[in-house]
Design a protein around this motif. Sequence first.
Motif, PDB file in Angstrom:
ATOM      1  N   HIS A  60       0.819  -1.209   0.000  1.00 30.83           N
ATOM      2  CA  HIS A  60       0.000   0.000   0.000  1.00 30.83           C
ATOM      3  C   HIS A  60       0.860   1.270   0.000  1.00 30.83           C
ATOM      4  O   HIS A  60       0.447   2.307  -0.516  1.00 30.83           O
ATOM      5  CB  HIS A  60      -0.928   0.023   1.223  1.00 30.83           C
ATOM      6  CG  HIS A  60      -1.973  -1.052   1.206  1.00 30.83           C
ATOM      7  ND1 HIS A  60      -1.852  -2.206   1.936  1.00 30.83           N
ATOM      8  CD2 HIS A  60      -3.142  -1.153   0.541  1.00 30.83           C
ATOM      9  CE1 HIS A  60      -2.911  -2.968   1.738  1.00 30.83           C
ATOM     10  NE2 HIS A  60      -3.710  -2.357   0.891  1.00 30.83           N
ATOM     11  N   LEU A 106       1.350   2.940  -3.184  1.00 31.00           N
ATOM     12  CA  LEU A 106       0.153   3.447  -3.839  1.00 31.00           C
ATOM     13  C   LEU A 106      -0.427   4.696  -3.176  1.00 31.00           C
ATOM     14  O   LEU A 106      -1.155   5.452  -3.809  1.00 31.00           O
ATOM     15  CB  LEU A 106      -0.916   2.347  -3.866  1.00 31.00           C
ATOM     16  CG  LEU A 106      -0.474   1.016  -4.498  1.00 31.00           C
ATOM     17  CD1 LEU A 106      -1.518  -0.066  -4.249  1.00 31.00           C
ATOM     18  CD2 LEU A 106      -0.235   1.185  -5.992  1.00 31.00           C
ATOM     19  N   LEU A 165      -9.370   5.795   3.778  1.00 29.77           N
ATOM     20  CA  LEU A 165      -8.736   4.875   2.835  1.00 29.77           C
ATOM     21  C   LEU A 165      -8.498   3.548   3.545  1.00 29.77           C
ATOM     22  O   LEU A 165      -7.736   3.466   4.499  1.00 29.77           O
ATOM     23  CB  LEU A 165      -7.411   5.456   2.332  1.00 29.77           C
ATOM     24  CG  LEU A 165      -7.443   6.891   1.792  1.00 29.77           C
ATOM     25  CD1 LEU A 165      -6.085   7.256   1.197  1.00 29.77           C
ATOM     26  CD2 LEU A 165      -8.554   7.092   0.775  1.00 29.77           C
ATOM     27  N   ASP A 202      -8.479  -2.520   1.969  1.00 30.19           N
ATOM     28  CA  ASP A 202      -9.126  -3.313   0.919  1.00 30.19           C
ATOM     29  C   ASP A 202      -9.230  -2.558  -0.404  1.00 30.19           C
ATOM     30  O   ASP A 202      -9.750  -3.086  -1.387  1.00 30.19           O
ATOM     31  CB  ASP A 202     -10.506  -3.804   1.373  1.00 30.19           C
ATOM     32  CG  ASP A 202     -11.497  -2.685   1.653  1.00 30.19           C
ATOM     33  OD1 ASP A 202     -11.211  -1.520   1.297  1.00 30.19           O
ATOM     34  OD2 ASP A 202     -12.563  -2.967   2.244  1.00 30.19           O
ATOM     35  N   GLY A 203      -8.724  -1.307  -0.412  1.00 30.46           N
ATOM     36  CA  GLY A 203      -8.702  -0.530  -1.645  1.00 30.46           C
ATOM     37  C   GLY A 203      -9.871   0.409  -1.817  1.00 30.46           C
ATOM     38  O   GLY A 203      -9.871   1.251  -2.723  1.00 30.46           O
ATOM     39  N   TYR A 204     -10.862   0.299  -0.926  1.00 33.65           N
ATOM     40  CA  TYR A 204     -12.066   1.124  -1.054  1.00 33.65           C
ATOM     41  C   TYR A 204     -12.010   2.346  -0.135  1.00 33.65           C
ATOM     42  O   TYR A 204     -11.224   2.407   0.823  1.00 33.65           O
ATOM     43  CB  TYR A 204     -13.308   0.288  -0.742  1.00 33.65           C
ATOM     44  CG  TYR A 204     -13.599  -0.742  -1.810  1.00 33.65           C
ATOM     45  CD1 TYR A 204     -14.263  -0.397  -2.983  1.00 33.65           C
ATOM     46  CD2 TYR A 204     -13.184  -2.065  -1.654  1.00 33.65           C
ATOM     47  CE1 TYR A 204     -14.513  -1.339  -3.970  1.00 33.65           C
ATOM     48  CE2 TYR A 204     -13.428  -3.012  -2.636  1.00 33.65           C
ATOM     49  CZ  TYR A 204     -14.101  -2.643  -3.794  1.00 33.65           C
ATOM     50  OH  TYR A 204     -14.330  -3.573  -4.771  1.00 33.65           O
ATOM     51  N   ARG A 243     -13.104   4.049  -4.762  1.00 27.93           N
ATOM     52  CA  ARG A 243     -11.875   3.270  -4.656  1.00 27.93           C
ATOM     53  C   ARG A 243     -10.706   4.229  -4.699  1.00 27.93           C
ATOM     54  O   ARG A 243     -10.679   5.159  -5.517  1.00 27.93           O
ATOM     55  CB  ARG A 243     -11.741   2.296  -5.834  1.00 27.93           C
ATOM     56  CG  ARG A 243     -12.670   1.113  -5.791  1.00 27.93           C
ATOM     57  CD  ARG A 243     -12.194   0.017  -6.733  1.00 27.93           C
ATOM     58  NE  ARG A 243     -11.054  -0.688  -6.171  1.00 27.93           N
ATOM     59  CZ  ARG A 243     -10.888  -2.006  -6.222  1.00 27.93           C
ATOM     60  NH1 ARG A 243     -11.799  -2.760  -6.802  1.00 27.93           N
ATOM     61  NH2 ARG A 243      -9.827  -2.568  -5.714  1.00 27.93           N
ATOM     62  N   TRP A 244      -9.736   4.001  -3.818  1.00 24.50           N
ATOM     63  CA  TRP A 244      -8.536   4.838  -3.853  1.00 24.50           C
ATOM     64  C   TRP A 244      -7.399   4.139  -4.590  1.00 24.50           C
ATOM     65  O   TRP A 244      -6.444   4.791  -5.024  1.00 24.50           O
ATOM     66  CB  TRP A 244      -8.104   5.241  -2.443  1.00 24.50           C
ATOM     67  CG  TRP A 244      -7.573   4.141  -1.570  1.00 24.50           C
ATOM     68  CD1 TRP A 244      -8.300   3.297  -0.787  1.00 24.50           C
ATOM     69  CD2 TRP A 244      -6.197   3.799  -1.361  1.00 24.50           C
ATOM     70  NE1 TRP A 244      -7.466   2.426  -0.110  1.00 24.50           N
ATOM     71  CE2 TRP A 244      -6.160   2.720  -0.437  1.00 24.50           C
ATOM     72  CE3 TRP A 244      -4.988   4.293  -1.854  1.00 24.50           C
ATOM     73  CZ2 TRP A 244      -4.980   2.132  -0.018  1.00 24.50           C
ATOM     74  CZ3 TRP A 244      -3.808   3.699  -1.434  1.00 24.50           C
ATOM     75  CH2 TRP A 244      -3.811   2.635  -0.517  1.00 24.50           C
ATOM     76  N   THR A 245      -7.500   2.804  -4.757  1.00 25.96           N
ATOM     77  CA  THR A 245      -6.498   2.045  -5.512  1.00 25.96           C
ATOM     78  C   THR A 245      -7.121   0.750  -6.003  1.00 25.96           C
ATOM     79  O   THR A 245      -8.044   0.216  -5.366  1.00 25.96           O
ATOM     80  CB  THR A 245      -5.263   1.721  -4.654  1.00 25.96           C
ATOM     81  OG1 THR A 245      -4.348   0.937  -5.422  1.00 25.96           O
ATOM     82  CG2 THR A 245      -5.639   0.943  -3.410  1.00 25.96           C
ATOM     83  N   ASP A 246      -6.612   0.265  -7.137  1.00 28.78           N
ATOM     84  CA  ASP A 246      -7.026  -1.058  -7.595  1.00 28.78           C
ATOM     85  C   ASP A 246      -6.049  -2.126  -7.119  1.00 28.78           C
ATOM     86  O   ASP A 246      -6.175  -3.297  -7.440  1.00 28.78           O
ATOM     87  CB  ASP A 246      -7.153  -1.094  -9.121  1.00 28.78           C
ATOM     88  CG  ASP A 246      -5.826  -0.816  -9.836  1.00 28.78           C
ATOM     89  OD1 ASP A 246      -4.806  -0.579  -9.154  1.00 28.78           O
ATOM     90  OD2 ASP A 246      -5.806  -0.818 -11.079  1.00 28.78           O
ATOM     91  N   GLY A 247      -5.050  -1.685  -6.332  1.00 25.79           N
ATOM     92  CA  GLY A 247      -4.061  -2.610  -5.802  1.00 25.79           C
ATOM     93  C   GLY A 247      -2.941  -2.944  -6.764  1.00 25.79           C
ATOM     94  O   GLY A 247      -2.019  -3.659  -6.402  1.00 25.79           O
ATOM     95  N   TYR A 266      -3.153   4.862 -10.638  1.00 27.18           N
ATOM     96  CA  TYR A 266      -4.609   4.706 -10.568  1.00 27.18           C
ATOM     97  C   TYR A 266      -5.278   6.035 -10.223  1.00 27.18           C
ATOM     98  O   TYR A 266      -4.850   6.748  -9.310  1.00 27.18           O
ATOM     99  CB  TYR A 266      -4.965   3.656  -9.518  1.00 27.18           C
ATOM    100  CG  TYR A 266      -6.438   3.377  -9.392  1.00 27.18           C
ATOM    101  CD1 TYR A 266      -7.079   2.537 -10.293  1.00 27.18           C
ATOM    102  CD2 TYR A 266      -7.187   3.957  -8.373  1.00 27.18           C
ATOM    103  CE1 TYR A 266      -8.432   2.272 -10.173  1.00 27.18           C
ATOM    104  CE2 TYR A 266      -8.543   3.700  -8.242  1.00 27.18           C
ATOM    105  CZ  TYR A 266      -9.168   2.860  -9.153  1.00 27.18           C
ATOM    106  OH  TYR A 266     -10.515   2.594  -9.036  1.00 27.18           O
TER     107      TYR A 266
END
Length: 324
Positions: free
Chosen positions: A40, A43, A252, A255-257, A276-280, A285
Amino acid sequence: MKNVNTVAIYLGDTCNFDCVYCDRSYIKNDIGGQNFTNHHLKLIKNFFTQVYKDPDCKIDRIALHGGEPFLYVKRMDQILESLKDDFLDKHGLYVSITTNASLIEKEQWFIEKWRRYLRFTFSYDFIYQKQNRTEFDIYKTIELCNYYNIPIHWQFVQPITDRKAFSLELVADILDKVSRCKTRSINLIPLRHHRGGEKFKTFVEELDIHQFADAFMRFINMLYNYNIFVYIDGNYGVTDKNYFGDHYKLILSPDGYIYPEYDFCEYKTTEFQIGRWTDGLSPNYIPTFIKNEYTKFKQKCNTCSSKDTCGLKYLYSMFDKEPA
């Protein structure tokens, strides 16, 4: 983004306390724990890079939250290192950490390193500390924060059905702790429920609401008379339960949401996600936001005059309980 001033990073659910009104074990065993990882870290900087492209961005605070954040002290250090030059310094952001304060003295190196950015919220139960959670020497922690000139704001989960909840004994203990600090403020959180899962129980039904309101206001006035500024229910300036409207905070989650409240984050309720803050995966992103308007409230909540300012409406729905 126009009303958002706080981006909270949820570090994980691990805590060194087991408070009577919390349910960490249920979250860990039945929901599944989550933790902010090295992955994380790569990201998080991208998220801030992207949101600051919005001309309406008014973020002035990064909040670090758990669990107990100081169990993640090395991770906090890594996060702040990654954001320091381009965001903390460039945009004048400060860092707010909500903590039970029991581990601060042990991690003095972190305080010394980041002191110019830090503000603490101490979650502490005053005369109920030993009854509700682990007791420790809070005075040494206060002295350490004063030495480094770090403001302390207090947070107190107030057991509104207990006879001492509005007593002079409690006022005296709050005054004893708060008066030792650089700032004199407290956030009162009336304990209206035990947190979810099998422990979920509301206490509002047990109250004579008019007697409660009178006692609560008298208690607040006593604190004001001692020059203690009072916030109520985690809201600073407004009663903000419009989580899916123009909420002031983005959380944040690992889990990315993105969630608007910690309960929703910890219980991983997908219907409460607002983006979503990231798609992982992608280092570039672009965060996505959903204009979510959750409406699946219990019938009594839908017709209640307090619907807009009451947070229980979400919990009754989450745990399938009928309001009294």
